[in-house]
Design a protein around this motif. Structure first.
Motif, PDB file in Angstrom:
ATOM      1  N   VAL A   1       1.077  -1.309  -0.039  1.00 32.01           N
ATOM      2  CA  VAL A   1      -0.168  -0.207   0.349  1.00 32.01           C
ATOM      3  C   VAL A   1       1.116   1.203   0.000  1.00 32.01           C
ATOM      4  O   VAL A   1       0.600   2.346  -0.635  1.00 32.01           O
ATOM      5  CB  VAL A   1      -0.903   0.204   0.943  1.00 32.01           C
ATOM      6  N   ALA A   2       2.108   1.490   0.960  1.00 32.71           N
ATOM      7  CA  ALA A   2       2.576   2.020   0.993  1.00 32.71           C
ATOM      8  C   ALA A   2       3.842   2.870  -0.998  1.00 32.71           C
ATOM      9  O   ALA A   2       3.418   3.821  -1.191  1.00 32.71           O
ATOM     10  CB  ALA A   2       3.701   2.091   2.208  1.00 32.71           C
ATOM     11  N   GLU A   3       3.459   1.760  -1.127  1.00 31.82           N
ATOM     12  CA  GLU A   3       4.684   2.165  -2.882  1.00 31.82           C
ATOM     13  C   GLU A   3       3.805   2.189  -3.503  1.00 31.82           C
ATOM     14  O   GLU A   3       4.350   2.538  -4.538  1.00 31.82           O
ATOM     15  CB  GLU A   3       5.005   0.401  -3.091  1.00 31.82           C
ATOM     16  N   HIS A   4       2.439   1.019  -3.855  1.00 31.36           N
ATOM     17  CA  HIS A   4       2.156   1.395  -4.851  1.00 31.36           C
ATOM     18  C   HIS A   4      -0.242   1.658  -4.549  1.00 31.36           C
ATOM     19  O   HIS A   4      -0.349   2.845  -5.184  1.00 31.36           O
ATOM     20  CB  HIS A   4       1.489   0.251  -5.866  1.00 31.36           C
ATOM     21  N   ALA A   5       0.076   2.746  -3.546  1.00 33.09           N
ATOM     22  CA  ALA A   5      -1.415   3.370  -3.377  1.00 33.09           C
ATOM     23  C   ALA A   5      -1.244   4.202  -2.102  1.00 33.09           C
ATOM     24  O   ALA A   5      -2.302   4.215  -1.013  1.00 33.09           O
ATOM     25  CB  ALA A   5      -2.327   2.715  -3.487  1.00 33.09           C
ATOM     26  N   ALA A   6      -0.329   5.218  -1.796  1.00 34.33           N
ATOM     27  CA  ALA A   6       0.083   5.839  -0.687  1.00 34.33           C
ATOM     28  C   ALA A   6      -1.204   6.651  -0.514  1.00 34.33           C
ATOM     29  O   ALA A   6      -1.448   6.991   1.002  1.00 34.33           O
ATOM     30  CB  ALA A   6       1.222   6.725  -1.318  1.00 34.33           C
ATOM     31  N   LEU A   7      -1.998   7.089  -1.011  1.00 26.83           N
ATOM     32  CA  LEU A   7      -3.519   7.585  -0.461  1.00 26.83           C
ATOM     33  C   LEU A   7      -3.785   7.400   0.509  1.00 26.83           C
ATOM     34  O   LEU A   7      -4.700   7.616   0.990  1.00 26.83           O
ATOM     35  CB  LEU A   7      -3.982   7.792  -2.248  1.00 26.83           C
ATOM     36  N   LEU A   8      -4.863   6.188   0.167  1.00 28.89           N
ATOM     37  CA  LEU A   8      -5.055   4.818   1.319  1.00 28.89           C
ATOM     38  C   LEU A   8      -4.478   4.534   2.419  1.00 28.89           C
ATOM     39  O   LEU A   8      -5.099   5.317   3.440  1.00 28.89           O
ATOM     40  CB  LEU A   8      -4.988   3.979   0.479  1.00 28.89           C
ATOM     41  N   ALA A   9      -2.656   4.438   2.414  1.00 21.49           N
ATOM     42  CA  ALA A   9      -1.983   4.750   3.714  1.00 21.49           C
ATOM     43  C   ALA A   9      -2.470   5.981   4.093  1.00 21.49           C
ATOM     44  O   ALA A   9      -2.407   6.189   5.806  1.00 21.49           O
ATOM     45  CB  ALA A   9      -0.774   4.759   3.580  1.00 21.49           C
ATOM     46  N   ARG A  10      -2.165   7.437   3.241  1.00 24.55           N
ATOM     47  CA  ARG A  10      -2.494   8.951   4.111  1.00 24.55           C
ATOM     48  C   ARG A  10      -3.247   8.758   5.068  1.00 24.55           C
ATOM     49  O   ARG A  10      -3.967   9.513   6.376  1.00 24.55           O
ATOM     50  CB  ARG A  10      -1.620   9.411   3.764  1.00 24.55           C
ATOM     51  N   ALA A  11      -4.439   8.284   4.351  1.00 28.74           N
ATOM     52  CA  ALA A  11      -6.174   9.126   4.558  1.00 28.74           C
ATOM     53  C   ALA A  11      -6.408   7.706   5.711  1.00 28.74           C
ATOM     54  O   ALA A  11      -6.578   8.416   6.841  1.00 28.74           O
ATOM     55  CB  ALA A  11      -7.226   8.179   3.229  1.00 28.74           C
TER      56      ALA A  11
END
Length: 284
Positions: free
Chosen positions: A87-97
């Motif tokens: 998630v951190a590498e490929h969908a950082a927005l989800l991690a931030r939210a």
């Protein structure tokens, strides 16, 4: 208050869960992390005949890769999404939210799919899923189908799922190398968003090559700020250009008026927070 009596079923497979829902009828409720359902049961705002607990279905947990997409199981907790390297590498927005969801206790119990299926427009994961063009994999009596996020959220606390269907997984296209930020405005820490902005951008040199912007709590469903996206693409990543694009943030929205803020104030917040989110994403 003690909840009303109900039957309890804990299936071990998705097929068993679908059958249990069908047998229980329209009064059944699904239990994921329980962070939304249990308070409602305790207050007797809902009195289901049967609660179908998804906690024993191993298929519904975890994050994996499938070509150019991530597949996030619906029962994957917020905590797991927060800390998953894919998630951190490929969908950082989800991690931030996900970092902003409630508090650590809720993040350890609450689930990614449960939040999306609950479809609260003030929830922090709907707009990021929409901005990233996620797809929901849904299982029901007629098999499985995939619903784009743009069609999944249909109204306040309402989705495109039928009563006998279960959210199994969420497919998120990889946004590798994109920069992301989630800017949230609330009265007190851990509260629901009055307004929030999910921003993901891809830079090319000093310009913004692509942009995705989603708005939280600016309508009865999450909203994609497409006018902002169009205004950002091809422009230099300067504060002036970003703030000019952010002036389009409230276009096409229908924000609510409630005890926290009126609609006009939310429109103002959307513009300010969009500018902050995009600039923070570029700086990150």
């Amino acid at each position: 208050m003690i909840p009303a009596a109900f039957d309890y079923v804990a299936p071990s497979t998705v097929d068993e869960a679908v059958r249990a829902l069908a047998e229980a009828g329209e009064d059944a409720k699904l239990l994921a992390g329980g962070q939304s359902l249990l308070p409602v049961l305790r207050m007797r705002l809902a009195a289901p005949s049967t609660v179908v607990d998804l906690g024993r279905i191993s298929e519904l947990r975890g994050v994996s890769e499938d070509g150019d997409a991530l597949v996030i199981g619906a029962m994957t907790t917020h905590y797991e999404v927060q800390r998953d390297p894919l998630v951190a590498e490929h969908a950082a927005l989800l991690a931030r939210a996900t970092d902003t969801v409630a508090d650590p206790q809720v993040r350890h119990r609450g689930t990614f799919g449960g939040s999306l299926a609950h479809a609260d427009p003030a929830g922090d994961l709907l707009a990021p899923a929409l901005a990233l063009d996620a797809e929901m994999v849904v299982a029901g009596p007629d098999g499985r189908r995939t619903v784009p996020a743009s069609e999944f959220f249909t109204d306040l606390f309402t989705t495109a799922m039928d009563a006998g269907e279960i959210l199994v997984a969420v497919r998120v296209p990889k946004h590798t190398g994109w920069r992301a930020h989630y800017e949230k405005f609330n009265r007190v820490a851990q509260a629901w968003s009055m307004v929030a902005v999910a921003a993901a951008v891809r830079a090319d040199g000093g310009n913004i090559a692509e942009a995705r912007v989603g708005l939280t709590n600016m309508a009865s469903v999450p909203v994609r700020a497409r006018a902002v996206e169009e205004a950002l693409v091809g422009r230099p990543a300067t504060a002036e250009a970003v703030r000019a694009a952010a002036e389009h943030a409230a276009e096409g929205t229908s924000p609510p008026t409630d005890g926290n803020a009126d609609a006009d104030y939310r429109r103002h917040l959307a513009k300010v927070l969009t500018g902050r989110a995009v600039l923070a994403a570029m700086a990150g």
